[in-house]
Design a protein around this motif. Structure first.
Motif, PDB file in Angstrom:
ATOM      1  N   ALA A  24       0.812  -1.212   0.000  1.00 21.51           N
ATOM      2  CA  ALA A  24       0.000   0.000   0.000  1.00 21.51           C
ATOM      3  C   ALA A  24       0.844   1.260   0.000  1.00 21.51           C
ATOM      4  CB  ALA A  24      -0.929   0.015   1.214  1.00 21.51           C
ATOM      5  N   ALA A  25       2.143   1.131  -0.138  1.00 18.81           N
ATOM      6  CA  ALA A  25       3.045   2.265   0.049  1.00 18.81           C
ATOM      7  C   ALA A  25       2.800   3.389  -0.943  1.00 18.81           C
ATOM      8  CB  ALA A  25       4.491   1.799  -0.065  1.00 18.81           C
ATOM      9  N   HIS A  26       2.434   3.058  -2.182  1.00 22.10           N
ATOM     10  CA  HIS A  26       2.301   4.086  -3.201  1.00 22.10           C
ATOM     11  C   HIS A  26       1.111   5.000  -2.955  1.00 22.10           C
ATOM     12  CE1 HIS A  26      -0.403   0.873  -4.478  1.00 22.10           C
ATOM     13  NE2 HIS A  26      -1.044   1.758  -5.213  1.00 22.10           N
ATOM     14  N   ARG A  27       0.218   4.647  -2.021  1.00 20.37           N
ATOM     15  CA  ARG A  27      -0.947   5.460  -1.744  1.00 20.37           C
ATOM     16  C   ARG A  27      -0.725   6.429  -0.584  1.00 20.37           C
ATOM     17  NH1 ARG A  27      -3.425   0.322  -2.182  1.00 20.37           N
ATOM     18  NH2 ARG A  27      -3.816   0.268   0.067  1.00 20.37           N
ATOM     19  N   LEU A  28       0.433   6.385   0.058  1.00 16.58           N
ATOM     20  CA  LEU A  28       0.661   7.170   1.263  1.00 16.58           C
ATOM     21  C   LEU A  28       1.572   8.357   1.002  1.00 16.58           C
ATOM     22  CD1 LEU A  28       1.183   4.177   3.695  1.00 16.58           C
ATOM     23  CD2 LEU A  28      -0.909   5.443   3.240  1.00 16.58           C
ATOM     24  N   LYS A  29       1.387   9.399   1.754  1.00 19.20           N
ATOM     25  CA  LYS A  29       2.170  10.616   1.578  1.00 19.20           C
ATOM     26  C   LYS A  29       3.464  10.556   2.377  1.00 19.20           C
ATOM     27  CE  LYS A  29      -1.860  13.545   0.782  1.00 19.20           C
ATOM     28  NZ  LYS A  29      -2.599  14.749   1.224  1.00 19.20           N
ATOM     29  N   ALA A  30       4.516  11.135   1.820  1.00 20.64           N
ATOM     30  CA  ALA A  30       5.812  11.127   2.492  1.00 20.64           C
ATOM     31  C   ALA A  30       5.772  12.015   3.730  1.00 20.64           C
ATOM     32  CB  ALA A  30       6.896  11.619   1.545  1.00 20.64           C
ATOM     33  N   GLN A  31       6.524  11.624   4.750  1.00 21.66           N
ATOM     34  CA  GLN A  31       6.634  12.380   5.985  1.00 21.66           C
ATOM     35  C   GLN A  31       8.084  12.845   6.140  1.00 21.66           C
ATOM     36  OE1 GLN A  31       3.824  12.840   8.263  1.00 21.66           O
ATOM     37  NE2 GLN A  31       2.924  12.272   6.305  1.00 21.66           N
ATOM     38  N   PRO A  32       8.311  13.990   6.761  1.00 24.85           N
ATOM     39  CA  PRO A  32       9.670  14.551   6.820  1.00 24.85           C
ATOM     40  C   PRO A  32      10.488  14.090   8.013  1.00 24.85           C
ATOM     41  CG  PRO A  32       8.114  16.117   7.722  1.00 24.85           C
ATOM     42  CD  PRO A  32       7.304  14.930   7.257  1.00 24.85           C
ATOM     43  N   LEU A  33       9.988  13.167   8.850  1.00 23.41           N
ATOM     44  CA  LEU A  33      10.650  12.862  10.106  1.00 23.41           C
ATOM     45  C   LEU A  33      11.785  11.858   9.984  1.00 23.41           C
ATOM     46  CD1 LEU A  33       7.540  12.657  12.449  1.00 23.41           C
ATOM     47  CD2 LEU A  33       9.036  14.613  12.015  1.00 23.41           C
ATOM     48  N   LEU A  34      11.913  11.186   8.829  1.00 21.00           N
ATOM     49  CA  LEU A  34      12.911  10.152   8.686  1.00 21.00           C
ATOM     50  C   LEU A  34      13.978  10.551   7.679  1.00 21.00           C
ATOM     51  CD1 LEU A  34      10.553   7.068   8.627  1.00 21.00           C
ATOM     52  CD2 LEU A  34      11.907   7.900  10.534  1.00 21.00           C
ATOM     53  N   ASN A  35      15.175  10.025   7.920  1.00 22.78           N
ATOM     54  CA  ASN A  35      16.297  10.263   7.019  1.00 22.78           C
ATOM     55  C   ASN A  35      16.230   9.222   5.905  1.00 22.78           C
ATOM     56  OD1 ASN A  35      18.776  10.376   5.739  1.00 22.78           O
ATOM     57  ND2 ASN A  35      19.950  10.611   7.620  1.00 22.78           N
ATOM     58  N   THR A  36      15.871   9.655   4.700  1.00 23.55           N
ATOM     59  CA  THR A  36      15.658   8.705   3.607  1.00 23.55           C
ATOM     60  C   THR A  36      16.961   8.235   2.975  1.00 23.55           C
ATOM     61  OG1 THR A  36      15.414  10.492   1.985  1.00 23.55           O
ATOM     62  CG2 THR A  36      13.417   9.695   3.064  1.00 23.55           C
ATOM     63  N   GLN A  37      18.088   8.655   3.508  1.00 23.64           N
ATOM     64  CA  GLN A  37      19.376   8.258   2.954  1.00 23.64           C
ATOM     65  C   GLN A  37      20.071   7.176   3.775  1.00 23.64           C
ATOM     66  OE1 GLN A  37      20.156   9.524  -0.046  1.00 23.64           O
ATOM     67  NE2 GLN A  37      18.192  10.570   0.171  1.00 23.64           N
ATOM     68  N   GLU A  38      19.541   6.883   4.969  1.00 19.78           N
ATOM     69  CA  GLU A  38      20.234   5.950   5.853  1.00 19.78           C
ATOM     70  C   GLU A  38      19.270   5.004   6.547  1.00 19.78           C
ATOM     71  OE1 GLU A  38      24.193   8.075   7.585  1.00 19.78           O
ATOM     72  OE2 GLU A  38      22.288   8.696   8.491  1.00 19.78           O
ATOM     73  N   MET A  39      19.802   3.865   6.923  1.00 19.01           N
ATOM     74  CA  MET A  39      19.107   2.926   7.789  1.00 19.01           C
ATOM     75  C   MET A  39      19.912   2.771   9.074  1.00 19.01           C
ATOM     76  SD  MET A  39      16.309   1.275   6.683  1.00 19.01           S
ATOM     77  CE  MET A  39      15.362   1.522   5.174  1.00 19.01           C
ATOM     78  N   LEU A  40      19.202   2.574  10.178  1.00 20.64           N
ATOM     79  CA  LEU A  40      19.847   2.168  11.418  1.00 20.64           C
ATOM     80  C   LEU A  40      19.908   0.646  11.431  1.00 20.64           C
ATOM     81  CD1 LEU A  40      18.058   4.567  13.893  1.00 20.64           C
ATOM     82  CD2 LEU A  40      20.505   4.583  13.378  1.00 20.64           C
ATOM     83  N   VAL A  41      21.071   0.097  11.759  1.00 16.96           N
ATOM     84  CA  VAL A  41      21.280  -1.343  11.784  1.00 16.96           C
ATOM     85  C   VAL A  41      21.606  -1.761  13.212  1.00 16.96           C
ATOM     86  CG1 VAL A  41      22.538  -3.289  10.807  1.00 16.96           C
ATOM     87  CG2 VAL A  41      22.216  -1.215   9.442  1.00 16.96           C
ATOM     88  N   TYR A  42      20.766  -2.607  13.790  1.00 16.15           N
ATOM     89  CA  TYR A  42      20.976  -3.118  15.144  1.00 16.15           C
ATOM     90  C   TYR A  42      21.507  -4.544  15.021  1.00 16.15           C
ATOM     91  CZ  TYR A  42      18.358   0.990  16.512  1.00 16.15           C
ATOM     92  OH  TYR A  42      17.952   2.292  16.688  1.00 16.15           O
ATOM     93  N   ILE A  43      22.643  -4.793  15.650  1.00 16.35           N
ATOM     94  CA  ILE A  43      23.359  -6.050  15.454  1.00 16.35           C
ATOM     95  C   ILE A  43      23.481  -6.792  16.780  1.00 16.35           C
ATOM     96  CG2 ILE A  43      25.475  -7.124  14.607  1.00 16.35           C
ATOM     97  CD1 ILE A  43      25.977  -4.456  13.054  1.00 16.35           C
ATOM     98  N   GLY A  44      22.817  -7.947  16.866  1.00 17.48           N
ATOM     99  CA  GLY A  44      22.956  -8.815  18.024  1.00 17.48           C
ATOM    100  C   GLY A  44      24.167  -9.714  17.865  1.00 17.48           C
ATOM    101  N   THR A  45      24.822 -10.037  18.960  1.00 14.86           N
ATOM    102  CA  THR A  45      26.091 -10.777  18.926  1.00 14.86           C
ATOM    103  C   THR A  45      26.147 -11.802  20.051  1.00 14.86           C
ATOM    104  OG1 THR A  45      27.255  -9.282  20.422  1.00 14.86           O
ATOM    105  CG2 THR A  45      27.276  -8.694  18.077  1.00 14.86           C
ATOM    106  N   TYR A  46      27.200 -12.622  20.010  1.00 18.21           N
ATOM    107  CA  TYR A  46      27.572 -13.446  21.153  1.00 18.21           C
ATOM    108  C   TYR A  46      28.697 -12.734  21.901  1.00 18.21           C
ATOM    109  CZ  TYR A  46      24.784 -17.488  19.806  1.00 18.21           C
ATOM    110  OH  TYR A  46      23.741 -18.323  19.511  1.00 18.21           O
ATOM    111  N   THR A  47      28.562 -12.625  23.215  1.00 17.68           N
ATOM    112  CA  THR A  47      29.526 -11.873  24.021  1.00 17.68           C
ATOM    113  C   THR A  47      30.524 -12.776  24.726  1.00 17.68           C
ATOM    114  OG1 THR A  47      27.959 -11.866  25.863  1.00 17.68           O
ATOM    115  CG2 THR A  47      27.933  -9.953  24.392  1.00 17.68           C
ATOM    116  N   THR A  48      30.611 -14.024  24.318  1.00 10.33           N
ATOM    117  CA  THR A  48      31.567 -14.942  24.947  1.00 10.33           C
ATOM    118  C   THR A  48      33.002 -14.642  24.539  1.00 10.33           C
ATOM    119  OG1 THR A  48      31.063 -16.487  23.162  1.00 10.33           O
ATOM    120  CG2 THR A  48      29.941 -16.833  25.259  1.00 10.33           C
TER     121      THR A  48
END
Length: 395
Positions: A24-48
């Protein structure tokens, strides 16, 4: 397989309004609150080893480059993470066998800073089973579900208004075994995935060769028995992860022990699975040891990707949109050792492969027409990376 390929602007228009339906994305209006050039990447790991905990990186959507932002410590083996639908909170397993003096792992809650994306610890609750290895947030964000590999159980935890977790509302203990004496002497729940409707939850149990099917009570946070109670897989297959197609009509199950990918049709009304096809994830003639790990469907619904640990590759398949059946495309080397998990960025532009044993994450550009993967030449070193989750960066 003609399919609309969403532009970056269309994607961010949809996600800003909180929808998870790219269709449904093409029917929605863009919002200015997000940075459209970057993604945040959350990385889970083993801490051993050398890992400090959960890492936060930024992915440049033009180049595929990853830049470190922060790391959050104070948790043991945050090997799998999940983010709530409104991108306010992150939840992580603590893959251990003891928590607060009891035989259990734990689930941790974090608030996501709405400017930087950094994490702030909120609290922890027991997972009610050892070795939790998977966590998911159902569509309303009111409950978190986790799979306990060691304990062979699945658990539901409520989310409080501030994002912290309340005591578990339900735990279901699986029982039984299968033919592999070393790996299937008892139940080993490896994932639990709510469907898009929020009415059902599917749990792959490696030890039972079954995908358990539950009705989810979203008012009480309970998993109810379903009829039929499971979909059976080939004995010795070892189901590990499940990925739904964006239209909800199909589901794909990766099998760790026999290196296969199974296509199912999914009845969204009745919550049932019907097997369509079993496809090998390895090339003909491969003689080495291999254990499949992860599976994801491209946001366009045209492709499925599956990881091979041992062959150290991503197997790429096309999807017949009418039947849901798979068409093999290629094997792409992960340029490292033991790609436990990987992720597609939500725009469908890049694939990030986490090589657990060689401490690296490799970025690939996805060809939008063929689904093929091309290395960008971008690589980061990070200790024992396992799970990656991406959301649009905040401006």
């Amino acid at each position: 397989m003609t399919q609309h390929i969403f532009t970056r602007r269309e994607f961010f228009s949809a996600t800003t309004l909180g929808t998870i339906s790219l269709l449904a994305a093409h029917r929605l209006k863009a919002q200015p609150l997000l940075n459209t050039q970057e993604m945040l990447v959350y990385i889970g790991t083993y801490t051993t080893g050398k890992s400090e905990g959960i890492y936060v990186y930024r992915l440049d959507l033009a180049s595929g480059a990853l830049k470190r932002q922060s790391v959050t410590g104070g948790i043991v083996n945050p090997s799998f993470v999940a983010i709530d639908p409104r991108r306010r909170f992150l939840y992580s397993v603590a893959e251990t066998s003891e928590f607060n003096g009891r035989k259990s792992g734990a689930v941790s809650a974090y608030a996501i800073d709405q400017k930087t994306g950094d994490l702030k610890a909120l609290n922890q609750q027991p997972s009610m089973g050892t070795g939790p290895c998977y966590v998911a947030v159902e569509r309303t964000g009111r409950f978190v579900l986790t799979a306990n590999y060691g304990g062979g159980s699945v658990t539901v935890l409520p989310v409080r208004k501030d994002g912290s977790l309340g005591p578990p509302t339900d735990t279901i203990q699986h029982t039984g075994s299968s033919i592999n004496r070393d790996r299937q002497a008892g139940p080993h729940a490896h994932c639990i995935v709510p469907d898009a409707s929020g009415r059902f939850a599917l749990a792959a149990d490696l030890g039972l060769d079954k995908v358990m099917i539950y009705r989810f009570d979203a008012k009480k946070g309970k998993l109810r028995p379903h009829t039929p109670p499971f979909a059976a897989l080939k004995p010795g297959a070892g189901p590990r992860h499940i990925a739904f197609h964006p239209d909800g009509q199909f589901a794909y199950v990766i099998n760790e022990l026999d290196s296969t990918l199974v296509a199912f049709s999914y009845d969204k009304t009745n919550g049932t699975l019907t097997e369509l096809q079993i496809s090998p994830t390895l090339p003909d003639g491969f003689k080495g040891t291999n254990y499949c790990a992860d599976v994801h469907v491209h946001p366009s619904g045209q492709f499925v990707y599956a990881s091979n640990r041992g062959h150290d590759s991503i197997a790429v398949f096309g999807i017949d949109r009418k039947t849901g059946r798979l068409i093999f495309i290629e094997h792409a080397s992960t340029q490292g050792n033991w790609p436990r998990n990987f992720a597609l960025d939500p725009t469908g532009t890049f694939l990030l492969a986490a090589n657990q044993k060689s401490d690296s994450i490799i970025t690939y550009r996805i060809d939008q027409q063929s689904g093929r993967l091309t290395p960008t030449g971008r690589m980061i070193e990070i200790p024992a990376p396992v799970c990656l989750k991406l959301i649009p960066a905040f401006s």
